[in-house]
Structures are given as structure tokens and as C-alpha cells.
Write a protein that holds these residues in place. Structure first.
Motif, PDB file in Angstrom:
ATOM      1  N   ILE A  23       0.839  -1.206   0.000  1.00  0.00           N
ATOM      2  CA  ILE A  23       0.000   0.000   0.000  1.00  0.00           C
ATOM      3  C   ILE A  23       0.872   1.253   0.000  1.00  0.00           C
ATOM      4  N   ILE A  24       1.928   1.241   0.828  1.00  0.00           N
ATOM      5  CA  ILE A  24       2.841   2.393   0.873  1.00  0.00           C
ATOM      6  C   ILE A  24       3.492   2.617  -0.483  1.00  0.00           C
ATOM      7  N   TRP A  25       3.881   1.517  -1.151  1.00  0.00           N
ATOM      8  CA  TRP A  25       4.529   1.608  -2.456  1.00  0.00           C
ATOM      9  C   TRP A  25       3.577   2.153  -3.513  1.00  0.00           C
ATOM     10  N   LEU A  26       2.276   1.875  -3.364  1.00  0.00           N
ATOM     11  CA  LEU A  26       1.296   2.308  -4.366  1.00  0.00           C
ATOM     12  C   LEU A  26       0.793   3.732  -4.148  1.00  0.00           C
ATOM     13  N   ILE A  27       1.067   4.317  -2.979  1.00  0.00           N
ATOM     14  CA  ILE A  27       0.577   5.671  -2.693  1.00  0.00           C
ATOM     15  C   ILE A  27       1.053   6.693  -3.730  1.00  0.00           C
ATOM     16  N   PRO A  28       2.348   6.724  -4.114  1.00  0.00           N
ATOM     17  CA  PRO A  28       2.753   7.709  -5.139  1.00  0.00           C
ATOM     18  C   PRO A  28       1.999   7.548  -6.456  1.00  0.00           C
ATOM     19  N   PHE A  29       1.711   6.298  -6.857  1.00  0.00           N
ATOM     20  CA  PHE A  29       0.957   6.077  -8.090  1.00  0.00           C
ATOM     21  C   PHE A  29      -0.483   6.563  -7.938  1.00  0.00           C
ATOM     22  N   TYR A  30      -1.046   6.361  -6.760  1.00  0.00           N
ATOM     23  CA  TYR A  30      -2.402   6.856  -6.498  1.00  0.00           C
ATOM     24  C   TYR A  30      -2.452   8.379  -6.608  1.00  0.00           C
ATOM     25  N   LEU A  31      -1.464   9.043  -5.996  1.00  0.00           N
ATOM     26  CA  LEU A  31      -1.425  10.501  -6.044  1.00  0.00           C
ATOM     27  C   LEU A  31      -1.227  10.999  -7.473  1.00  0.00           C
ATOM     28  N   VAL A  47      -5.326  16.978  -1.871  1.00  0.00           N
ATOM     29  CA  VAL A  47      -4.434  16.160  -2.709  1.00  0.00           C
ATOM     30  C   VAL A  47      -4.863  14.699  -2.703  1.00  0.00           C
ATOM     31  N   MET A  48      -5.345  14.198  -1.571  1.00  0.00           N
ATOM     32  CA  MET A  48      -5.655  12.780  -1.422  1.00  0.00           C
ATOM     33  C   MET A  48      -7.033  12.400  -1.960  1.00  0.00           C
ATOM     34  N   ALA A  49      -7.892  13.359  -2.183  1.00  0.00           N
ATOM     35  CA  ALA A  49      -9.265  13.058  -2.590  1.00  0.00           C
ATOM     36  C   ALA A  49      -9.327  12.634  -4.043  1.00  0.00           C
ATOM     37  N   LEU A  50     -10.360  11.867  -4.371  1.00  0.00           N
ATOM     38  CA  LEU A  50     -10.616  11.503  -5.756  1.00  0.00           C
ATOM     39  C   LEU A  50     -11.126  12.722  -6.519  1.00  0.00           C
ATOM     40  N   PRO A  51     -10.873  12.814  -7.820  1.00  0.00           N
ATOM     41  CA  PRO A  51     -11.342  13.990  -8.585  1.00  0.00           C
ATOM     42  C   PRO A  51     -12.855  14.024  -8.695  1.00  0.00           C
ATOM     43  N   ASP A  52     -13.417  15.229  -8.610  1.00  0.00           N
ATOM     44  CA  ASP A  52     -14.866  15.387  -8.767  1.00  0.00           C
ATOM     45  C   ASP A  52     -15.304  15.048 -10.186  1.00  0.00           C
ATOM     46  N   SER A  53     -14.471  15.423 -11.156  1.00  0.00           N
ATOM     47  CA  SER A  53     -14.728  15.102 -12.566  1.00  0.00           C
ATOM     48  C   SER A  53     -13.375  14.884 -13.247  1.00  0.00           C
ATOM     49  N   LEU A  54     -13.371  14.065 -14.283  1.00  0.00           N
ATOM     50  CA  LEU A  54     -12.135  13.720 -14.976  1.00  0.00           C
ATOM     51  C   LEU A  54     -11.806  14.787 -16.024  1.00  0.00           C
TER      52      LEU A  54
END
Length: 275
Positions: A23-31, A47-54
């Protein structure tokens, strides 16, 4: 008396640790992925939230500003040619040093190993000055520099692998009428495939992601992807939405390349580990 669940219980902490590290390794890819689809205001809001629209336009603008196809071609050409030259010249040099036992060969090997300790920053200005005087501040000069900086480790690794290959193979090839080049290229070099894969992986990671050396040697016409990425980072502001979209685009060729070459990469690394 041991129960059937004891081995599973012992492995449970390791599994939890592995999941946590994953999970720690995947955090930069998520961001990178989530913020690549946001507007600048959306990034600074959370920064951590999902985008409201693409916001797909980020990728279109990043693709155009990066001149992606051109910079991708430059990166692929410089990386592939550099790897090929490092592998060919380093393997031949290591073969010569391994098969000629003398004080001179031992001294030369020591010099190559010692060269790994010299940081690039220590010779950066003299090298660029010399290359500028002979008009080699271009892709060819950059590849030549990569050969100089990459051959030391490659020769060291090849020399260690060659020590496990018996000299009797050379003698058998000589009896069959092979010359020295044929002996190396058709008999010895195929046996070096595991270490060749390892050397190629190490140098691809270095050369593909290198920024400092290309920034000194290349202009905008033949800039690589890392150089083009710097376009989004200005002196007073950073276009994070375009930078992250550009990073996402830049990662795609690497993933595709690994997808097609993963079988050879895993096979080569595992064979090298066994040997």
C-alpha cells in the motif's frame, strides 16, 4: 502437538507486513493518477481526494507540450543505443581481462572498479568543456559519456560471471577452428545472458530516468522525456496538473515495455540468482 493452522498463523504477520508495504509503495501512483485528472484548484483543495470530474484535457495539453512522440523517440534511441554499446564493449573488455591473467589485467580491473567511486559531479565541468571543444555536445557525445560511466560496473559484473565459465570451452572452440571473436560471440557471450539482462535492467533504469547529464549535453531539439518534463516546473509556479498528467503518459511506455519483456527479464534475473 502442532495444529494445521500454526503455519498459517506464523505467516499472518508477514502477510500483513507485505500488504502494508504494498500500500505504501502504491501511494505515489495513487497521487499521480488521481491528481492528473484534477484542475489546479482541485489539487490544492485536497491532494488525497478523488477527482470530482475527470479533466482529460490535462493529458492532451501535456502530450502537446511534451512533444511526446519526439521526446519518446529520443529517449528510446539514446537508451537502446547506450545499452547496446555498454553491453558489447564491457563484455569484450571483461573477457579480455578474465582470460589474460597478468599484473596488467589485474591493475586494469582495479582501475575500472575504482572508477565506480568517482561521482559524476566531480568531473562534470571538465567533461562538458572537453566535449564542447570537439563539438560533441549532442546525442552521440551523451551516449559516449554513458559508455564511460556505465562500463565500470558492467565490466566488474561480467568479470565475475566469466570466472565461473571454464577455459576449456575456449580451447574446444579453438580446436573447432573458431577465431577469438567467434569464440567470444558464439560460445561465451550466450552463456552471459543472465548477467547481461541484469546489466541492461540497471542501466535502463539509470539512463531512461537521467536528467542531469542530458540537461548538459542536449538541446531542445533532441531532448528526452525527463528534460521535457522540466517544462512544467517554472521558477515561480508549477503546473502540477499538467506535470502529473505528463508523468502518467511517460510511465505508459515503460509499463508496455515491461509487459512484453517481463518473461525474459524474470528468466534472466532468476538464472543469474541460481548461478
Amino acid at each position: 502437538m502442532k495444529t494445521a493452522n500454526e503455519p498459517k498463523q506464523r505467516k499472518l504477520p508477514l502477510e500483513i507486513l507485505g500488504i502494508g508495504l504494498g500500500i505504501i509503495w502504491l501511494i505515489p501512483f495513487y497521487l499521480m493518477l488521481t491528481n492528473a485528472f484534477k484542475t489546479p484548484d482541485g489539487i490544492f483543495a485536497n491532494v488525497m481526494a478523488l477527482p470530482d470530474s475527470l479533466v482529460w484535457s490535462n493529458f492532451v495539453v501535456a502530450f502537446q507540450e511534451l512533444e511526446f512522440l519526439k521526446s519518446l523517440f529520443n529517449s528510446v534511441m539514446i537508451t537502446s543505443v547506450s545499452i547496446a554499446i555498454i553491453v558489447i564493449f564491457s563484455s569484450m573488455a571483461a573477457y579480455a581481462l578474465a582470460r589474460n591473467k597478468s599484473r596488467l589485467s589485474t591493475t586494469l580491473l582495479f582501475v575500472f572498479v575504482a572508477a565506480m567511486l568517482v561521482p559524476f559531479q566531480a568531473v562534470m565541468i571538465p567533461l562538458t568543456t572537453m566535449f564542447g571543444q570537439v563539438n560533441m555536445m549532442n546525442g552521440a557525445g551523451l551516449i559516449f559519456m554513458y559508455l564511460g560511466f556505465g562500463c565500470s560496473l558492467a565490466i566488474f559484473l561480467y568479470h565475475g560471471a566469466l570466472s565461473s565459465i571454464p577455459v576449456s570451452l575456449d580451447e574446444a572452440a579453438t580446436i573447432d577452428g573458431a577465431n577469438r571473436f567467434q569464440m567470444f560471440w558464439f560460445v561465451i557471450f550466450p552463456l552471459l545472458k543472465p548477467i547481461t539482462v541484469t546489466i541492461a535492467i540497471l542501466n535502463v533504469i539509470w539512463i531512461w530516468n537521467d536528467y542531469l547529464l542530458p540537461s548538459l549535453m542536449l538541446g531542445q531539439d533532441n531532448a528526452t522525456i525527463p528534460l521535457k518534463m522540466f517544462y512544467f516546473f517554472g521558477q515561480y509556479t508549477t503546473q502540477w496538473h499538467l506535470a502529473l498528467a505528463g508523468l502518467t503518459i511517460a510511465v505508459i511506455p515503460v509499463i508496455i515495455g515491461y509487459f512484453f519483456a517481463q518473461k525474459q527479464i524474470i528468466k534472466g534475473v532468476s538464472e543469474g540468482a541460481v548461478k
